[in-house]
Design an enzyme around this catalytic site. Structure first.
Site, PDB file in Angstrom:
ATOM      1  N   CYS A  18      -6.080  -0.418   3.147  1.00  0.00           N
ATOM      2  CA  CYS A  18      -7.110  -1.435   2.434  1.00  0.00           C
ATOM      3  C   CYS A  18      -8.321  -2.091   3.928  1.00  0.00           C
ATOM      4  O   CYS A  18      -8.053  -1.513   4.420  1.00  0.00           O
ATOM      5  CB  CYS A  18      -5.946  -2.323   2.352  1.00  0.00           C
ATOM      6  SG  CYS A  18      -4.778  -2.218   1.523  1.00  0.00           S
ATOM      7  N   ASN A 119      -3.971  -4.595   6.508  1.00  0.00           N
ATOM      8  CA  ASN A 119      -4.424  -2.996   6.437  1.00  0.00           C
ATOM      9  C   ASN A 119      -3.091  -1.623   6.982  1.00  0.00           C
ATOM     10  O   ASN A 119      -3.212  -2.610   8.119  1.00  0.00           O
ATOM     11  CB  ASN A 119      -5.027  -2.496   6.791  1.00  0.00           C
ATOM     12  CG  ASN A 119      -6.436  -1.398   6.677  1.00  0.00           C
ATOM     13  OD1 ASN A 119      -6.449  -1.329   7.975  1.00  0.00           O
ATOM     14  ND2 ASN A 119      -5.231  -0.689   5.784  1.00  0.00           N
ATOM     15  N   GLY A 120      -2.177  -1.042   6.332  1.00  0.00           N
ATOM     16  CA  GLY A 120      -2.144  -0.064   7.474  1.00  0.00           C
ATOM     17  C   GLY A 120      -0.797   0.304   6.925  1.00  0.00           C
ATOM     18  O   GLY A 120      -0.104  -0.453   5.489  1.00  0.00           O
TER      19      GLY A 120
END
Ligand code: AMP
Length: 474
Positions: A18, A119-120
């Site tokens: 993302c 994100n991740g």
């Protein structure tokens, strides 16, 4: 620390591939700035978008499924007033396209309101979720982010920084986070720095974003990358930095440079366009081919193709035209219409290709489907020879840190030797950039990267295989 483990198991998916954005700047229309920031990060996620805004009293949220301009229509942005905001764009991965997974997640808890975007991929999510469930937590979504929110809420006795620091002891894997409270914004990056995150200055305030292209788009000045393990607090005093967790060996994702990030971004001191061009140059040194033209598979192969052309002296041509208007909603074609569908996205230019020995440069081969179709297309348009040069090493292993690589069983390089892949895609030659050649490009500034998708050297323990028959939220 949590320690009780039950047998509650969630699927490995969804992959949180993302883009995140955060801003604290009084006097600016922060929701609108975030909107433009997310627009610049749209390549990092097309499934959903969302913005949460704080005005000192509360956190307001607007999010939905679709591209940024599809989610924020009418006066939705005008209603998001405040001086701080966070935003998120989410990548589409099979089986997880649900409104419940859209971010930011906004919650009320003992200390007030909080919003979080991530994100991740966390690698110990199954255990953490099990521990939380065992002590009464309930979950709505299948995102890693909801686990983070629960942990932070539990740990927030004195301050959000302190809660985040405790949370960083528990969670393993990749995370670049933005968090909003009623009056300020936090940003945090995992101790290995897997996913990118950078800080910029805008007017009297500060901005954080997954990629620097979002900072420059909104007119912010790049300040620096967020350090591995660092927590930043953006508020009326400016920026405060805390080392939330001791930095580990840096393991920046190398695939961000190869495919995922935008070429105009600079991450952890390396400009993506420059790196891609060098990859092409290195590829030409490793595999000189006798050919008439070099063409890219646009857009992801363009910079490397230029590098290959520069190094080899073979003219660069545009032999494939990309239709930039094919969006997320593109209807999956029936077998009968498949050929038209492929050409709709990429159309060969016969005038460029006919009778030519072609070096075609692409950034990566995952399952091999794309390459096979494009080689056939070039031949049909009259190319005499097609040599596929790939500006990354063979993708052999799945990513557990946030890049949506296919299941290992589907990765063509993990299944077949080079000669067979070449035959399967019907190319006259197939060459991958060597891992040593790739790392050489970064050696001048001593970059340290995660290369697990190529060599299986995972910097953080990967999740255990899913247990069959266990409860799933998807
Ligand atoms: P494939 O047909 O599976 O071999 O896909 C390879 C193509 O997909 C390459 O041309 C890449 O540009 C692109 N690609 C590589 N990695 C990803 C990813 N994680 N998500 C979406 N597309 C990708």
């Amino acid at each position: 620390m949590l320690n009780e483990v039950s047998s509650f198991v969630l699927p490995d998916k969804p992959v949180e591939e993302c883009g995140v954005f955060g801003i604290y700047t009084p006097g600016l229309e922060v929701a609108k700035v975030t909107y433009y920031g997310l627009y610049a990060l749209q390549h990092r996620g097309q499934e959903s978008a969302g913005i949460a805004v704080a005005d000192g009293r509360q956190v307001q949220l607007h999010k939905g499924m679709g591209l940024v301009p599809e989610v924020f229509t009418g006066n939705s942005l005008d209603q998001l007033t405040g001086h701080a905001a966070i935003g998120h764009v989410r990548y589409s991965t099979t089986g997880s396209s649900q409104p419940l997974n859209a971010q930011p997640l906004v919650f009320r808890y003992a200390k007030g309101m909080m919003g979080l975007a991530h994100n991740g991929n966390l690698t110990n999510i199954t255990e953490l979720r099990a521990q939380l469930c065992a002590t009464g937590s309930v979950f709505q979504s299948s995102t890693d982010s909801e686990v983070l929110v629960n942990l932070i809420a539990r740990y927030n006795a004195n301050s959000l920084e302190e809660a985040l620091m405790k949370c960083m002891i528990d969670v393993k894997g990749a995370y670049s986070l933005v968090i909003i409270s009623e009056d300020c914004v936090y940003a945090a990056r995992d101790p290995h720095g897997f996913r990118p995150l950078c800080l910029g200055q805008l007017g009297e305030g500060y901005v954080v974003a997954s990629e620097s292209c979002a900072l420059t788009t909104v007119g912010a000045t790049f300040v620096r990358d967020v350090a591995p393990g660092e927590i930043l607090r953006l508020d009326r005093k400016g920026v405060t930095s805390t080392q939330g967790f001791r930095a580990q060996n840096p393991a920046h994702c190398i695939f961000e440079y190869i495919y995922f990030a935008r070429p105009d971004s600079t991450m952890d001191s390396f400009n993506v366009n420059r790196v891609r061009r060098e990859m092409g140059r290195q590829l030409a040194r490793e595999y000189p081919v006798e050919a008439d033209i070099v063409i890219p598979v646009p857009d992801s192969g363009t910079a490397a193709a230029r590098g290959y052309a520069e190094e080899s002296g073979i003219p660069f041509e545009e032999g494939l035209m990309k239709n930039r208007y094919i969006g997320r909603t593109f209807i999956q074609p029936t077998q009968q219409l498949r050929e038209i569908a492929v050409r709709l996205k990429l159309n060969p230019v016969r005038e460029v290709l006919e009778g030519k020995r072609v070096v075609m440069v692409d950034d990566s081969i995952v399952r091999g489907t794309t390459s096979q179709k494009i080689v056939a297309m070039l031949r049909a348009a009259g190319a005499k020879e097609v040599h596929l040069c790939v500006s990354s090493p063979p993708v052999m292993r799945s990513c557990y840190y946030g890049i949506d690589t296919s299941d290992e069983k589907e990765l063509i390089a993990a299944k077949q030797p080079l000669e067979e892949i070449c035959k399967a895609i019907n190319a006259d030659g197939l060459h991958y950039l060597s891992l040593e050649g790739l790392l050489e490009i970064f050696s001048s500034k001593g970059g340290h990267f995660c290369t697990a998708c190529f060599d299986g050297r995972y910097p953080v323990e990967i999740p255990k295989p899913r247990e069959a028959g266990k409860f799933s939220l998807e």
